[in-house]
Design an enzyme around this catalytic site. Structure first.
Site, mmCIF file in Angstrom:
data_model
loop_
_atom_site.group_PDB
_atom_site.id
_atom_site.type_symbol
_atom_site.label_atom_id
_atom_site.label_comp_id
_atom_site.label_asym_id
_atom_site.label_seq_id
_atom_site.Cartn_x
_atom_site.Cartn_y
_atom_site.Cartn_z
ATOM 1 N NE ARG A 250 -3.291 -2.903 2.663
ATOM 2 C CZ ARG A 250 -3.318 -3.701 3.839
ATOM 3 N NH1 ARG A 250 -3.710 -3.140 4.951
ATOM 4 N NH2 ARG A 250 -3.794 -4.643 3.778
ATOM 5 C CG HIS B 240 -8.171 -8.173 3.300
ATOM 6 N ND1 HIS B 240 -7.991 -9.230 4.352
ATOM 7 C CD2 HIS B 240 -7.244 -6.688 4.194
ATOM 8 C CE1 HIS B 240 -6.955 -8.138 5.407
ATOM 9 N NE2 HIS B 240 -7.202 -7.617 5.522
ATOM 10 C CG ASP C 206 -15.589 -7.980 2.495
ATOM 11 O OD1 ASP C 206 -14.589 -8.353 1.488
ATOM 12 O OD2 ASP C 206 -14.640 -8.504 3.812
ATOM 13 N N GLY D 210 -16.964 -3.135 -2.076
ATOM 14 C CA GLY D 210 -17.140 -2.229 -2.807
ATOM 15 C C GLY D 210 -18.758 -1.739 -2.267
#
Length: 370
Positions: free
Chosen positions: A167, A260, A291, A293
């Site tokens: 990230r 994730h 999960d 969005g």
């Protein structure tokens, strides 16, 4: 005077103005070029709704069950780490909001409030425990036992994080927890991601994962976890049908289709696009959740139409916390609930049982001809 926020994107825009930059970046960012981060949201628009008419929608029932536990709506709160960075009450505010709304909360192993504190703050709330598998299995084992003792109803084991995704913002910001915070489920500075620990000069969380989380995680560890607890086990992070079938063979009770939050491997499919393959693969043997969005009530409807039992939301909860703590989380959940109710009504669905795959079709213009 606080601004009037009417949709989830409003809450995110507000959070960006009030959160410390490194904190906002941590919550917002995805891995690498963030292609999947954008696609998780964009992909829902590729699925078009085909509503039924003349179905008498004067009364709408949103309730359902998750792993045998009743919830007021198929919208639950996913595991989001270190929530006290967004608001001083963090996970305690979140669980209280979930208790009020009659839905479930998945507590992160990396919470800034302990398993026990969250249980005490929301004694009537439906709570689940998210679990990482540590190199020292006793660490994971103790988390499970504590969750059992405090009345948590399931274990969601994360399987997509042998290492932390790359990230860029966390590297640029040299992300660490603020000095007053720690992961409160752990005693030692190293396991608690304490500022007193040694986590290098780049992304401190990436170093933490490299030090503590076991990259040799395999299907044998699912067997180990199954022997360890009688609680339902959900595998979190599955994107392939064959992996879903393997999970069923290993005795899991559910599968959470998840990438994730697009924070691990960039370039994987949006979860709504991966969902149909998983649902088909498990043949109704276990519950399937999604999960990634989910920002609108129509997103929830589309996920259920494609076979999800319920959806989990993460970032929207953080934006609600940043706005007004417990009330902000409750408001976010209320927005999603009412949007979902309206989407059901306008699609001719009186209850979740009548939501099926005939309600959605993939936009043919969105299907590649290559």
């Amino acid at each position: 005077m606080l601004p009037r926020l009417v949709c989830i994107s409003d809450y995110e825009q507000h959070a960006r103005t009030v959160l410390q930059k490194s904190v906002y970046d941590y919550y917002k960012s995805g891995a690498n070029d963030q292609e999947t981060l954008a696609d998780n949201i964009r992909a829902f628009s590729r699925w078009k709704l085909y509503p039924r008419m003349l179905r008498n929608v004067a009364d709408i029932d949103l309730s359902t069950s998750v792993l045998g536990q009743r919830v007021s709506m198929p919208i639950c709160v996913g595991a989001t780490a270190m929530q006290c960075m967004a608001h001083v009450d963090g996970e305690l505010a979140t669980v209280r909001a979930c208790q009020t709304m009659g839905t479930g909360m998945m507590l992160s192993s990396w919470a800034t409030s302990s398993i026990e504190e969250v249980a005490e703050a929301g004694p009537e709330a439906l709570r689940w425990m998210q679990l990482y598998i540590y190199k020292d299995r006793e660490v994971s084992s103790q988390l499970v036992k504590r969750a059992e003792q405090m009345g948590y109803k399931a274990i969601f084991v994360t399987v997509d994080t042998p290492y932390l995704g790359n990230r860029f913002d966390d590297v640029r910001n040299r992300f660490k927890l603020p000095p007053q915070l720690r992961m409160k489920n752990f005693e030692t500075n190293d396991l608690a991601f304490s500022p007193k620990g040694n986590f290098g000069d780049n992304s401190g969380l990436a170093e933490y994962v490299a030090q503590a989380i076991d990259p040799s995680l395999s299907w044998d560890d699912i067997k180990w976890l199954r022997r360890l607890t009688s609680l339902p086990i959900v595998v979190k992070g599955i994107l392939r049908g064959d992996d879903a079938q393997e999970a069923v063979k290993h005795g899991v009770d559910g599968i959470l289709v998840s990438n994730h939050g697009a924070r691990q491997l960039d370039g994987v499919p949006a979860t709504i696009d991966a969902l149909p393959e998983i649902v088909e693969a498990v043949e109704g043997k276990v519950e399937v959740f999604l999960d990634g969005g989910v920002r609108k009530g129509t997103d929830v409807l589309k996920a259920l139409a494609l076979g999800a039992r319920a959806v989990f939301v993460g970032r929207p909860i953080i934006w609600g916390l940043a706005f007004q703590g417990e009330k902000g989380v409750q408001d976010v959940l209320e927005i999603l609930k009412e949007e979902f109710r309206l989407a059901m009504a306008l699609s001719g669905c009186q209850n979740v049982k009548v939501i099926d795959k005939t309600l959605v079709r993939k936009n043919p213009l969105a299907v590649s001809k290559i």
